[in-house]
Design an enzyme around this catalytic site. Structure first.
Site, PDB file in Angstrom:
ATOM      1  N   GLU A 137       0.839  -1.197   0.000  1.00  0.00           N
ATOM      2  CA  GLU A 137       0.000   0.000   0.000  1.00  0.00           C
ATOM      3  C   GLU A 137       0.882   1.257   0.000  1.00  0.00           C
ATOM      4  O   GLU A 137       1.859   1.330   0.734  1.00  0.00           O
ATOM      5  CB  GLU A 137      -0.915  -0.008   1.238  1.00  0.00           C
ATOM      6  CG  GLU A 137      -1.858   1.158   1.319  1.00  0.00           C
ATOM      7  CD  GLU A 137      -2.625   1.376   0.020  1.00  0.00           C
ATOM      8  OE1 GLU A 137      -3.322   0.463  -0.430  1.00  0.00           O
ATOM      9  OE2 GLU A 137      -2.527   2.481  -0.552  1.00  0.00           O
TER      10      GLU A 137
ATOM     11  N   LYS B 212      -0.849   7.827   1.665  1.00  0.00           N
ATOM     12  CA  LYS B 212      -0.154   8.704   2.607  1.00  0.00           C
ATOM     13  C   LYS B 212      -1.137   9.098   3.698  1.00  0.00           C
ATOM     14  O   LYS B 212      -2.269   9.497   3.380  1.00  0.00           O
ATOM     15  CB  LYS B 212       0.358   9.971   1.903  1.00  0.00           C
ATOM     16  CG  LYS B 212       1.299   9.685   0.758  1.00  0.00           C
ATOM     17  CD  LYS B 212       1.825  10.967   0.135  1.00  0.00           C
ATOM     18  CE  LYS B 212       0.800  11.739  -0.692  1.00  0.00           C
ATOM     19  NZ  LYS B 212       0.267  11.030  -1.872  1.00  0.00           N
TER      20      LYS B 212
ATOM     21  N   ASN C 106       9.929   3.722   0.046  1.00  0.00           N
ATOM     22  CA  ASN C 106      10.086   4.487   1.290  1.00  0.00           C
ATOM     23  C   ASN C 106      11.544   4.853   1.554  1.00  0.00           C
ATOM     24  O   ASN C 106      11.840   5.927   2.079  1.00  0.00           O
ATOM     25  CB  ASN C 106       9.491   3.709   2.470  1.00  0.00           C
ATOM     26  CG  ASN C 106       7.993   3.962   2.578  1.00  0.00           C
ATOM     27  OD1 ASN C 106       7.445   4.761   1.829  1.00  0.00           O
ATOM     28  ND2 ASN C 106       7.327   3.273   3.480  1.00  0.00           N
TER      29      ASN C 106
ATOM     30  N   CYS D 270       5.875   4.799   9.074  1.00  0.00           N
ATOM     31  CA  CYS D 270       6.422   4.066   7.927  1.00  0.00           C
ATOM     32  C   CYS D 270       7.900   4.320   7.664  1.00  0.00           C
ATOM     33  O   CYS D 270       8.698   3.391   7.733  1.00  0.00           O
ATOM     34  CB  CYS D 270       5.607   4.383   6.686  1.00  0.00           C
ATOM     35  SG  CYS D 270       3.951   3.693   6.783  1.00  0.00           S
TER      36      CYS D 270
ATOM     37  N   LYS E 103       3.120  14.794  10.649  1.00  0.00           N
ATOM     38  CA  LYS E 103       2.909  15.632   9.459  1.00  0.00           C
ATOM     39  C   LYS E 103       1.481  16.159   9.493  1.00  0.00           C
ATOM     40  O   LYS E 103       0.652  15.649  10.270  1.00  0.00           O
ATOM     41  CB  LYS E 103       3.195  14.859   8.182  1.00  0.00           C
ATOM     42  CG  LYS E 103       2.198  13.778   7.854  1.00  0.00           C
ATOM     43  CD  LYS E 103       2.519  13.237   6.472  1.00  0.00           C
ATOM     44  CE  LYS E 103       1.500  12.235   6.031  1.00  0.00           C
ATOM     45  NZ  LYS E 103       1.741  11.723   4.706  1.00  0.00           N
TER      46      LYS E 103
ATOM     47  N   ARG F 230       3.432   8.734  15.849  1.00  0.00           N
ATOM     48  CA  ARG F 230       4.489   7.726  15.942  1.00  0.00           C
ATOM     49  C   ARG F 230       5.799   8.286  15.366  1.00  0.00           C
ATOM     50  O   ARG F 230       5.816   8.808  14.263  1.00  0.00           O
ATOM     51  CB  ARG F 230       4.067   6.446  15.197  1.00  0.00           C
ATOM     52  CG  ARG F 230       2.962   5.704  15.924  1.00  0.00           C
ATOM     53  CD  ARG F 230       2.524   4.473  15.170  1.00  0.00           C
ATOM     54  NE  ARG F 230       1.572   4.767  14.120  1.00  0.00           N
ATOM     55  CZ  ARG F 230       0.910   3.823  13.418  1.00  0.00           C
ATOM     56  NH1 ARG F 230       1.123   2.553  13.644  1.00  0.00           N
ATOM     57  NH2 ARG F 230       0.046   4.175  12.486  1.00  0.00           N
TER      58      ARG F 230
HETATM   59  N1  LIG Z   1       0.022   3.980   8.077  1.00  0.00           N
HETATM   60  C1  LIG Z   1       0.430   4.196   6.818  1.00  0.00           C
HETATM   61  O1  LIG Z   1       0.479   5.314   6.332  1.00  0.00           O
HETATM   62  C2  LIG Z   1       0.846   3.040   5.958  1.00  0.00           C
HETATM   63  C3  LIG Z   1       1.000   3.226   4.581  1.00  0.00           C
HETATM   64  C4  LIG Z   1       1.361   2.138   3.806  1.00  0.00           C
HETATM   65  C5  LIG Z   1       1.602   0.911   4.382  1.00  0.00           C
HETATM   66  N2  LIG Z   1       1.477   0.773   5.730  1.00  0.00           N
HETATM   67  C6  LIG Z   1       1.699  -0.561   6.303  1.00  0.00           C
HETATM   68  O2  LIG Z   1       0.428  -1.162   6.541  1.00  0.00           O
HETATM   69  C7  LIG Z   1       0.479  -1.970   7.729  1.00  0.00           C
HETATM   70  C8  LIG Z   1      -0.577  -1.508   8.709  1.00  0.00           C
HETATM   71  O3  LIG Z   1      -0.253  -0.195   9.118  1.00  0.00           O
HETATM   72  P1  LIG Z   1      -1.286   0.711   9.941  1.00  0.00           P
HETATM   73  O4  LIG Z   1      -0.659   2.050  10.081  1.00  0.00           O
HETATM   74  O5  LIG Z   1      -2.639   0.597   9.331  1.00  0.00           O
HETATM   75  O6  LIG Z   1      -1.274  -0.061  11.342  1.00  0.00           O
HETATM   76  P2  LIG Z   1      -2.181   0.224  12.636  1.00  0.00           P
HETATM   77  O7  LIG Z   1      -1.323  -0.044  13.785  1.00  0.00           O
HETATM   78  O8  LIG Z   1      -2.880   1.546  12.495  1.00  0.00           O
HETATM   79  O9  LIG Z   1      -3.326  -0.908  12.525  1.00  0.00           O
HETATM   80  C9  LIG Z   1      -3.078  -2.274  12.632  1.00  0.00           C
HETATM   81  C10 LIG Z   1      -4.348  -2.943  13.171  1.00  0.00           C
HETATM   82  O10 LIG Z   1      -4.200  -4.360  13.086  1.00  0.00           O
HETATM   83  C11 LIG Z   1      -4.884  -4.926  14.197  1.00  0.00           C
HETATM   84  N3  LIG Z   1      -4.453  -6.322  14.362  1.00  0.00           N
HETATM   85  C12 LIG Z   1      -3.262  -6.804  14.763  1.00  0.00           C
HETATM   86  N4  LIG Z   1      -3.273  -8.155  14.743  1.00  0.00           N
HETATM   87  C13 LIG Z   1      -4.497  -8.538  14.307  1.00  0.00           C
HETATM   88  C14 LIG Z   1      -5.125  -9.795  14.064  1.00  0.00           C
HETATM   89  N5  LIG Z   1      -4.486 -10.942  14.236  1.00  0.00           N
HETATM   90  N6  LIG Z   1      -6.396  -9.794  13.637  1.00  0.00           N
HETATM   91  C15 LIG Z   1      -7.062  -8.648  13.436  1.00  0.00           C
HETATM   92  N7  LIG Z   1      -6.525  -7.426  13.642  1.00  0.00           N
HETATM   93  C16 LIG Z   1      -5.255  -7.366  14.073  1.00  0.00           C
HETATM   94  C17 LIG Z   1      -4.534  -3.997  15.337  1.00  0.00           C
HETATM   95  O11 LIG Z   1      -5.415  -4.134  16.422  1.00  0.00           O
HETATM   96  C18 LIG Z   1      -4.644  -2.633  14.641  1.00  0.00           C
HETATM   97  O12 LIG Z   1      -5.939  -2.098  14.751  1.00  0.00           O
HETATM   98  C19 LIG Z   1       1.909  -1.865   8.233  1.00  0.00           C
HETATM   99  O13 LIG Z   1       2.656  -2.926   7.713  1.00  0.00           O
HETATM  100  C20 LIG Z   1       2.394  -0.559   7.646  1.00  0.00           C
HETATM  101  O14 LIG Z   1       3.784  -0.511   7.472  1.00  0.00           O
HETATM  102  C21 LIG Z   1       1.085   1.791   6.537  1.00  0.00           C
END
Ligand SMILES: NC(=O)c1ccc[n+]([C@@H]2O[C@H](COP(=O)([O-])OP(=O)(O)OC[C@H]3O[C@@H](n4cnc5c(N)ncnc54)[C@H](O)[C@@H]3O)[C@@H](O)[C@H]2O)c1
Length: 465
Positions: free
Chosen positions: A154, A157, A214, A266, A327, A334
């Protein structure tokens, strides 16, 4: 299509909501019961522009569902996205425990053939691990459904996540199965009118592409911060230098802003994870290690400037801090530079009045929970009351063109430390402000103090992570 999204955070919630907006039946699953209960009541756990409206609308019409029960989601699903967190482990590597535990649950529960898509940012080889875990669980149940694991990193942003998902620059799908690719193409068709934006490749390359993207963005930021630090010493102005180099078509202007360091969920973790991946394969990634080091130091740049102006003992001084989020457009703190800056100023004896349009609650409840000497105020001008200096940490729109007369009436000293180079230096100096930016101060300032040198035992701990 019927879709399950495991993990309802920034990525999972936006992904599930946007798919439901296009008419798919989506189940967003999370282990966090309070998050799911809140979502069912229309309370969105994160701030992201336009998200609330879409969640409420699609939940009401039944296309978007929230549950803690994976079975409810997986029942008859065509595709299951894994969008759980992959936080930084102790050694910098991506911690895969949530991804693998989601895979295990899928294997324990699935009751039909399924496409499982890794949307979380994961190291090369993770799709193979996910497939192995699911297959092992199916074996334990003595059932033999087909499971196809694909990678779909994904690129949204935070701050414009919905817009990015709805109109992506590109969608990358890594798979070795033609049918899976066709189904993914169909799923994404409403988001990408231009077929060139749908890029398919092998799974390993798709996994690697996310880290490479990234790493490139982080490198551009650290490069510009390095240039800014040199500019400060030689008496050049990074704002002019940026104009000069950005106009070169080969370089461009994006991600070329100097500042007080990158943060968020990220860039820091993904740069560290890629360093570790390279290390694991016997490759010493010198550039990435420096990118990380430069960034960790850059988070102290404003503290150094403040110490050079006010000295090492900040007792009795009040600082107005504008911005907490890493940002603008998000409440995500974080790895935000604001944490380093505020912690250090308080440690040196200073008092903080802080305001952020969206991140105040999370800052109070989590990051500065038991801290004294920090006052959360309800608007940007209140923060400035009787302050010895004002500090810009996040470039929220509402900070871009403030009423400097109002600030003049409230502030004790007309001093601004701007970590995002928001204002015109000449204009502010004509108004009588002492205005410090990143990358264009006078060389003399840097001959005196540096936080790094003045606090015993600090440097290695802070900079060698
Ligand atoms: N935040 C961003 O801008 C962004 C952009 C691109 C990619 N990513 C990637 O996407 C992934 C998720 O990032 P995020 O920021 O959304 O994380 P986040 O911490 O906001 O959300 C993760 C969610 O997963 C849930 N979870 C964990 N284990 C679980 C399980 N077994 N079953 C169901 N739910 C479960 C947690 O409770 C939490 O709500 C990461 O790998 C991150 O690097 C994030």
């Amino acid at each position: 299509m019927k879709i399950t999204v495991i993990g309802t955070g920034y990525v999972g919630l936006v992904t599930g909501t946007c798919f439901s907006e296009m008419g798919n039946k989506v189940y967003c699953v999370d282990i966090d019961t309070s998050k799911i209960e809140h979502l069912k009541k229309g309370i969105i756990p994160i701030y992201e522009p336009d998200l609330e409206e879409l969640v409420i609308k699609n939940y009401k019409n039944g296309d978007l569902n929230f549950t803690c029960n994976l079975k409810e989601g997986l029942n008859n699903s065509d595709i299951c996205f894994i969008a759980v967190g992959t936080p930084m482990g102790e050694d910098g590597s991506a911690d895969l425990q949530y991804v693998l535990s989601a895979a295990k649950e899928i294997g324990q529960i699935m009751s039909n053939d399924l496409i499982v898509v890794d949307k979380s940012t994961v190291p090369v080889g993770t799709a193979a691990k996910v497939k192995k875990v699911i297959t092992e669980e199916l074996g334990k149940r003595d059932v033999s459904y087909n499971v196809y694991v694909a990678s779909n990193p994904e690129f949204l942003k935070e701050g414009s996540a919905v817009a990015d998902f709805m109109q992506p620059d590109r969608v990358i799908v890594g798979s070795d199965n033609k049918c899976v690719i066709e189904i993914m193409k169909e799923l994404y068709a409403p988001f990408i009118k231009n077929h060139e934006k749908f890029i398919t490749m092998d799974i390993c390359s798709a996994e690697m592409t996310k880290y490479a993207a990234n790493a490139m963005l982080a490198t551009r930021i650290s490069f510009m911060n390095e240039m800014a630090n040199i500019c400060e010493r030689v008496g050049a102005d990074i704002n002019n230098v940026r104009e000069g180099i950005g106009s070169d078509g080969r370089i461009g202007y994006s991600f070329l802003y100097p500042g007080c360091g990158y943060g968020g969920s990220c860039l820091p973790k993904d740069v560290n994870a890629l360093i570790k991946i390279a290390d694991d394969y016997g490759y010493d990634s010198r550039i990435l290690k420096e990118v990380e080091l430069v960034n960790n130091k850059q988070k102290f740049s404003l503290v150094n400037k403040i110490m050079n102006r006010f000295g090492c003992d900040l007792s009795g001084y009040i600082f107005a801090v504008w911005g907490l989020a890493f940002k603008p457009g998000t409440d995500d703190m974080r790895e935000a530079p604001s944490q380093v800056i505020i912690d250090r100023l308080i440690e040196l004896g200073g008092k903080i009045n802080v305001y952020d349009p969206k991140a105040m609650d999370i800052a109070k409840q989590h990051y500065f929970k038991d801290k004294s000497n920090i006052k959360f105020v309800s608007n940007k001008y209140e923060a400035v009351n009787n302050a010895d200096a004002m500090i810009i940490v996040t470039e929220w729109k509402e900070f871009r063109n403030p009423d400097f007369y109002e600030i003049t009436n409230r502030i004790k000293n007309k001093i601004i430390f701007d970590g995002r180079n928001q204002y015109n230096k000449d204009t502010l100096e004509k108004m009588g402000f002492e205005y410090h930016q990143i990358g264009n101060s006078q060389p003399r300032i840097y001959k005196q103090y540096s936080y790094i040198n003045s606090v015993q035992g600090m440097p290695l701990e802070y900079f060698s992570k």
